[in-house]
Design a protein around this motif. Sequence first.
Motif, PDB file in Angstrom:
ATOM      1  N   ARG A  23      -7.370   8.627  -5.094  1.00 24.39           N
ATOM      2  CA  ARG A  23      -8.231   8.224  -6.198  1.00 24.39           C
ATOM      3  C   ARG A  23      -7.449   7.425  -7.244  1.00 24.39           C
ATOM      4  O   ARG A  23      -7.928   6.428  -7.762  1.00 24.39           O
ATOM      5  CB  ARG A  23      -8.894   9.437  -6.832  1.00 24.39           C
ATOM      6  N   LEU A  24      -6.214   7.875  -7.512  1.00 23.89           N
ATOM      7  CA  LEU A  24      -5.375   7.134  -8.461  1.00 23.89           C
ATOM      8  C   LEU A  24      -5.035   5.751  -7.916  1.00 23.89           C
ATOM      9  O   LEU A  24      -4.862   4.793  -8.671  1.00 23.89           O
ATOM     10  CB  LEU A  24      -4.067   7.887  -8.720  1.00 23.89           C
ATOM     11  N   ALA A  25      -4.916   5.669  -6.580  1.00 27.28           N
ATOM     12  CA  ALA A  25      -4.417   4.429  -5.966  1.00 27.28           C
ATOM     13  C   ALA A  25      -5.490   3.352  -5.864  1.00 27.28           C
ATOM     14  O   ALA A  25      -5.163   2.182  -5.700  1.00 27.28           O
ATOM     15  CB  ALA A  25      -3.856   4.732  -4.576  1.00 27.28           C
ATOM     16  N   ILE A  26      -6.760   3.747  -5.945  1.00 28.40           N
ATOM     17  CA  ILE A  26      -7.819   2.776  -5.626  1.00 28.40           C
ATOM     18  C   ILE A  26      -7.799   1.502  -6.478  1.00 28.40           C
ATOM     19  O   ILE A  26      -7.805   0.404  -5.917  1.00 28.40           O
ATOM     20  CB  ILE A  26      -9.211   3.456  -5.628  1.00 28.40           C
ATOM     21  N   PRO A  27      -7.727   1.582  -7.820  1.00 29.22           N
ATOM     22  CA  PRO A  27      -7.772   0.307  -8.576  1.00 29.22           C
ATOM     23  C   PRO A  27      -6.645  -0.677  -8.222  1.00 29.22           C
ATOM     24  O   PRO A  27      -6.939  -1.829  -7.902  1.00 29.22           O
ATOM     25  CB  PRO A  27      -7.707   0.750 -10.032  1.00 29.22           C
ATOM     26  N   PRO A  28      -5.367  -0.232  -8.242  1.00 29.49           N
ATOM     27  CA  PRO A  28      -4.337  -1.219  -7.868  1.00 29.49           C
ATOM     28  C   PRO A  28      -4.454  -1.657  -6.410  1.00 29.49           C
ATOM     29  O   PRO A  28      -4.131  -2.797  -6.076  1.00 29.49           O
ATOM     30  CB  PRO A  28      -3.007  -0.483  -8.109  1.00 29.49           C
ATOM     31  N   LEU A  29      -4.931  -0.766  -5.562  1.00 28.20           N
ATOM     32  CA  LEU A  29      -5.052  -1.089  -4.146  1.00 28.20           C
ATOM     33  C   LEU A  29      -6.081  -2.191  -3.909  1.00 28.20           C
ATOM     34  O   LEU A  29      -5.853  -3.104  -3.122  1.00 28.20           O
ATOM     35  CB  LEU A  29      -5.471   0.178  -3.390  1.00 28.20           C
ATOM     36  N   VAL A  30      -7.217  -2.119  -4.605  1.00 23.23           N
ATOM     37  CA  VAL A  30      -8.261  -3.124  -4.424  1.00 23.23           C
ATOM     38  C   VAL A  30      -7.741  -4.493  -4.859  1.00 23.23           C
ATOM     39  O   VAL A  30      -7.982  -5.504  -4.198  1.00 23.23           O
ATOM     40  CB  VAL A  30      -9.549  -2.750  -5.188  1.00 23.23           C
ATOM     41  N   ASN A  31      -6.987  -4.522  -5.968  1.00 27.10           N
ATOM     42  CA  ASN A  31      -6.384  -5.782  -6.412  1.00 27.10           C
ATOM     43  C   ASN A  31      -5.496  -6.373  -5.330  1.00 27.10           C
ATOM     44  O   ASN A  31      -5.523  -7.569  -5.064  1.00 27.10           O
ATOM     45  CB  ASN A  31      -5.529  -5.541  -7.661  1.00 27.10           C
ATOM     46  N   ARG A  32      -4.691  -5.516  -4.719  1.00 23.85           N
ATOM     47  CA  ARG A  32      -3.734  -5.983  -3.722  1.00 23.85           C
ATOM     48  C   ARG A  32      -4.446  -6.413  -2.451  1.00 23.85           C
ATOM     49  O   ARG A  32      -4.095  -7.411  -1.832  1.00 23.85           O
ATOM     50  CB  ARG A  32      -2.725  -4.853  -3.454  1.00 23.85           C
ATOM     51  N   VAL A  33      -5.466  -5.660  -2.061  1.00 26.22           N
ATOM     52  CA  VAL A  33      -6.256  -6.013  -0.878  1.00 26.22           C
ATOM     53  C   VAL A  33      -6.875  -7.400  -1.074  1.00 26.22           C
ATOM     54  O   VAL A  33      -6.850  -8.244  -0.179  1.00 26.22           O
ATOM     55  CB  VAL A  33      -7.357  -4.957  -0.621  1.00 26.22           C
ATOM     56  N   LEU A  34      -7.380  -7.641  -2.277  1.00 28.91           N
ATOM     57  CA  LEU A  34      -7.959  -8.955  -2.585  1.00 28.91           C
ATOM     58  C   LEU A  34      -6.916 -10.050  -2.437  1.00 28.91           C
ATOM     59  O   LEU A  34      -7.140 -11.062  -1.767  1.00 28.91           O
ATOM     60  CB  LEU A  34      -8.528  -8.936  -4.010  1.00 28.91           C
ATOM     61  N   ALA A  35      -5.746  -9.844  -3.061  1.00 26.33           N
ATOM     62  CA  ALA A  35      -4.707 -10.876  -3.038  1.00 26.33           C
ATOM     63  C   ALA A  35      -4.282 -11.187  -1.609  1.00 26.33           C
ATOM     64  O   ALA A  35      -4.071 -12.352  -1.256  1.00 26.33           O
ATOM     65  CB  ALA A  35      -3.505 -10.429  -3.869  1.00 26.33           C
ATOM     66  N   ILE A  36      -4.143 -10.138  -0.773  1.00 22.80           N
ATOM     67  CA  ILE A  36      -3.620 -10.366   0.572  1.00 22.80           C
ATOM     68  C   ILE A  36      -4.709 -10.866   1.523  1.00 22.80           C
ATOM     69  O   ILE A  36      -4.442 -11.675   2.407  1.00 22.80           O
ATOM     70  CB  ILE A  36      -2.886  -9.104   1.083  1.00 22.80           C
TER      71      ILE A  36
ATOM     72  N   ALA B  37       0.830  -1.206   0.000  1.00 24.37           N
ATOM     73  CA  ALA B  37       0.000   0.000   0.000  1.00 24.37           C
ATOM     74  C   ALA B  37       0.862   1.252   0.000  1.00 24.37           C
ATOM     75  O   ALA B  37       0.553   2.229  -0.689  1.00 24.37           O
ATOM     76  CB  ALA B  37      -0.936  -0.013   1.209  1.00 24.37           C
ATOM     77  N   GLU B  38       1.965   1.211   0.749  1.00 26.95           N
ATOM     78  CA  GLU B  38       2.860   2.380   0.786  1.00 26.95           C
ATOM     79  C   GLU B  38       3.355   2.690  -0.618  1.00 26.95           C
ATOM     80  O   GLU B  38       3.335   3.842  -1.056  1.00 26.95           O
ATOM     81  CB  GLU B  38       4.035   2.102   1.740  1.00 26.95           C
ATOM     82  N   GLU B  39       3.800   1.647  -1.349  1.00 26.85           N
ATOM     83  CA  GLU B  39       4.310   1.857  -2.708  1.00 26.85           C
ATOM     84  C   GLU B  39       3.217   2.421  -3.622  1.00 26.85           C
ATOM     85  O   GLU B  39       3.459   3.290  -4.447  1.00 26.85           O
ATOM     86  CB  GLU B  39       4.837   0.541  -3.288  1.00 26.85           C
ATOM     87  N   ILE B  40       1.986   1.894  -3.468  1.00 30.69           N
ATOM     88  CA  ILE B  40       0.897   2.337  -4.343  1.00 30.69           C
ATOM     89  C   ILE B  40       0.505   3.784  -4.022  1.00 30.69           C
ATOM     90  O   ILE B  40       0.372   4.618  -4.927  1.00 30.69           O
ATOM     91  CB  ILE B  40      -0.322   1.392  -4.209  1.00 30.69           C
ATOM     92  N   PHE B  41       0.355   4.105  -2.711  1.00 26.93           N
ATOM     93  CA  PHE B  41       0.020   5.484  -2.337  1.00 26.93           C
ATOM     94  C   PHE B  41       1.134   6.436  -2.780  1.00 26.93           C
ATOM     95  O   PHE B  41       0.873   7.539  -3.243  1.00 26.93           O
ATOM     96  CB  PHE B  41      -0.173   5.607  -0.815  1.00 26.93           C
ATOM     97  N   TRP B  42       2.378   5.978  -2.627  1.00 27.56           N
ATOM     98  CA  TRP B  42       3.504   6.834  -2.990  1.00 27.56           C
ATOM     99  C   TRP B  42       3.518   7.091  -4.502  1.00 27.56           C
ATOM    100  O   TRP B  42       3.742   8.214  -4.953  1.00 27.56           O
ATOM    101  CB  TRP B  42       4.819   6.203  -2.529  1.00 27.56           C
ATOM    102  N   ALA B  43       3.246   6.034  -5.290  1.00 20.88           N
ATOM    103  CA  ALA B  43       3.158   6.216  -6.737  1.00 20.88           C
ATOM    104  C   ALA B  43       2.054   7.227  -7.058  1.00 20.88           C
ATOM    105  O   ALA B  43       2.196   8.073  -7.940  1.00 20.88           O
ATOM    106  CB  ALA B  43       2.878   4.883  -7.430  1.00 20.88           C
ATOM    107  N   GLY B  44       0.940   7.147  -6.302  1.00 22.63           N
ATOM    108  CA  GLY B  44      -0.141   8.112  -6.493  1.00 22.63           C
ATOM    109  C   GLY B  44       0.316   9.526  -6.170  1.00 22.63           C
ATOM    110  O   GLY B  44       0.065  10.461  -6.930  1.00 22.63           O
ATOM    111  N   LEU B  45       1.021   9.674  -5.035  1.00 27.13           N
ATOM    112  CA  LEU B  45       1.483  11.007  -4.629  1.00 27.13           C
ATOM    113  C   LEU B  45       2.447  11.599  -5.657  1.00 27.13           C
ATOM    114  O   LEU B  45       2.382  12.786  -5.957  1.00 27.13           O
ATOM    115  CB  LEU B  45       2.169  10.935  -3.257  1.00 27.13           C
ATOM    116  N   THR B  46       3.341  10.756  -6.201  1.00 28.59           N
ATOM    117  CA  THR B  46       4.302  11.294  -7.173  1.00 28.59           C
ATOM    118  C   THR B  46       3.622  11.617  -8.502  1.00 28.59           C
ATOM    119  O   THR B  46       4.169  12.367  -9.303  1.00 28.59           O
ATOM    120  CB  THR B  46       5.467  10.311  -7.440  1.00 28.59           C
ATOM    121  N   SER B  47       2.418  11.047  -8.735  1.00 36.43           N
ATOM    122  CA  SER B  47       1.731  11.350  -9.992  1.00 36.43           C
ATOM    123  C   SER B  47       0.950  12.659  -9.922  1.00 36.43           C
ATOM    124  O   SER B  47       0.526  13.176 -10.951  1.00 36.43           O
ATOM    125  CB  SER B  47       0.753  10.235 -10.360  1.00 36.43           C
TER     126      SER B  47
END
Lengths: 226, 221
Positions: free
Chosen positions: A152-165, A112-122
């Motif tokens: 908002r940018l992070a939500i799609p990849p985040l949901v995938n990851r939440v599912l996997a974990i 999640a940190e990586e995904i949120f961070w990617a969102g912040l840098t975008s």
Amino acid sequence: MDGLDRFLNTFFNGAIFARYLPDMLAGVWVTIWLAAAVIALGLTLGLLLACLRSYGNRVVNLCIIVFADLGRALPPLVLILIMYFGLPGLGVRLSGPLVLILVLGFVLAAFAEEIFWAGLTSVARGQWEAGRATGLGFTQTLIHVALPQAIRLAIPPLVNRVLAISKMTALGSVIGVSEILAVASTAQSFTGSAAPLTMGAIAYVIVFLPLVILTRILEHRYAWKV
Amino acid sequence: MEDFIRLFLNVEVMLRTWPLLKQGLWMTAQLCAVVIGLGLVGGLFLSFLAMAKSRWLRWPAFVVIDVLRAVPPLVLLIFIYSGLPFAGLDISPFAAVAVAFFLNNSAYYAEIYRAGIQSIPAGQTEAARATGLTSAQAMAYVVLPQAVRNVLPDLLSNTVEVVKLTSLASVVSLAELLYSANMARSLTYNSSPLVMAALIYLAFLWPLVRLVSRYQRKLAV
């Protein structure tokens, strides 16, 4: 038809389904609250770390990056075994569910940190500058300007990851947590029938299919906007 | 602190149990080769089905992909390993792991391929067809290479997941890296072999994880 009858009797035995339904429901409940705890811990910690990283302190950021890399590179089962079997040697005895929540929570936090961070840098630099120019402080700009867009940018990849974990709560069966898979395996060895395993698989589909469908809906919505 | 080093970072124990872990590592490597290879091929096939013109191919493919994504890989593995013998199919641990993770990974790889292929404009296919290539050739020589390049970070990150996934094979007593390490732990009453296994996974996967981060950051800008 004899073969088919035997197949149905082995994998879809109604009597066994009925007998183990209460146990299975208890297992489903355990899986759901474990997943909820993992998601709460992982997302909160991941978001906090990503925010902390935006302050740009070298030492802090190095620690965050190492944490995120370890969480993404190590198989969760290795961490679970180390915590569950290793820590008692130091006099720290954690229960199975606690070990599972801590390990999966940390792993989710790393992703999640990586995904949120990617969102912040975008988020465009101009957004930050505009926020600061209106007189907001750095933290205020982060919270009120950058973060809403990043999330908002992070939500799609985040949901995938939440599912996997969340699905990895099945690993709890290895350390005696009585979630769906553990209930199914126990029932299978008691009954000498494969039906409880089928039942467990069906239970997982019922619990997690809504999340899978959610990822599809988000994917469509996301594709529309781009 | 001394207890911690003795129980978790005991070099003497690590050296003693290294031969066992080395065998496990070799098994993990074989598993990875089989599961990644099968997954990449099966995923491509499944993604073609999911994009087929006929809905009689497309819809079943989506159902299969979504069900496989909803069921935890460990559940699939236990189902195949302990369930199939009831149907008269005796299956070795290696075959069970290979089949279970082949199914699981095909679904994930299929979704990645599909995203990649759909990111290529239709004009590419049309241009390729206009030059006289058959649709299969257009897919193989024009669309697929670009598609794979577009989703390379996702393919890579899924491959990291596959390598981590092979550690679940320890649950069905397949003597791969984690199983060997856990066996060594119970033989020595010491957790250092588990830590060594963690370090071995890190040595292989950390560079890949870094690479994934690098790629993704580049895409975001």
